[in-house]
Design a protein around this motif. Structure first.
Motif: not given
Length: 141
Positions: A68-86
């Motif tokens: 599915p296309a998301t608005a404005l090309g957003d990449i969203k988190s598939p589940l709750p958690g903590t970002i460990t790297g970008v």
């Protein structure tokens, strides 16, 4: 090894049951491996009942075409958690399936891959940011 394909909130998932030992199920979900422990009350049932119908397993290209296309090309988190790297920066050109974020959820590290190609316009998270399911991580233009 059983394979299942299903959709939750317009997000496609592919699950493979790798093993079942007593009440511990090892499964692979969209390329990440998880161990799931069933509640003790479920132990009384000898044959688990799955609510998911088996379907032909799609290739990465099939999933990308039907994602599915998301608005404005957003990449969203598939589940709750903590970002460990970008793994990208503003201005980078990314392709479909490229790893862009690592996310720790339930003591497991998960790779978040882009479901679209384009240029990174904005990164809304940084290492250590706590996110919920559906939070916007990266905007692709």
């Amino acid at each position: 090894m059983k394979k299942y394909k299903f959709t939750i909130n317009d997000i496609s998932y592919e699950a493979k049951i790798l093993s079942v030992v007593d009440q511990v199920i090892t499964l692979e979900l969209n390329g990440s491996t998880y161990e799931v422990t069933l509640d003790k009350e479920n132990q009384q049932t000898k044959t688990p009942k799955l609510v998911v119908q088996a379907a032909p397993v799609a290739t990465a290209n099939d999933i990308a075409k039907t994602a599915p296309a998301t608005a404005l090309g957003d990449i969203k988190s598939p589940l709750p958690g903590t970002i460990t790297g970008v793994l990208c920066k503003v201005g980078d050109t990314i392709s479909i399936g490229q790893k862009v974020i690592t996310l720790e959820a339930m003591k497991m590290e998960n790779n978040i891959e882009s479901d679209k190609a384009g240029v990174v316009k904005e990164i809304k998270v940084s290492k250590g940011t706590a996110v919920m399911e559906g939070d916007i991580l990266i905007v692709i233009g």
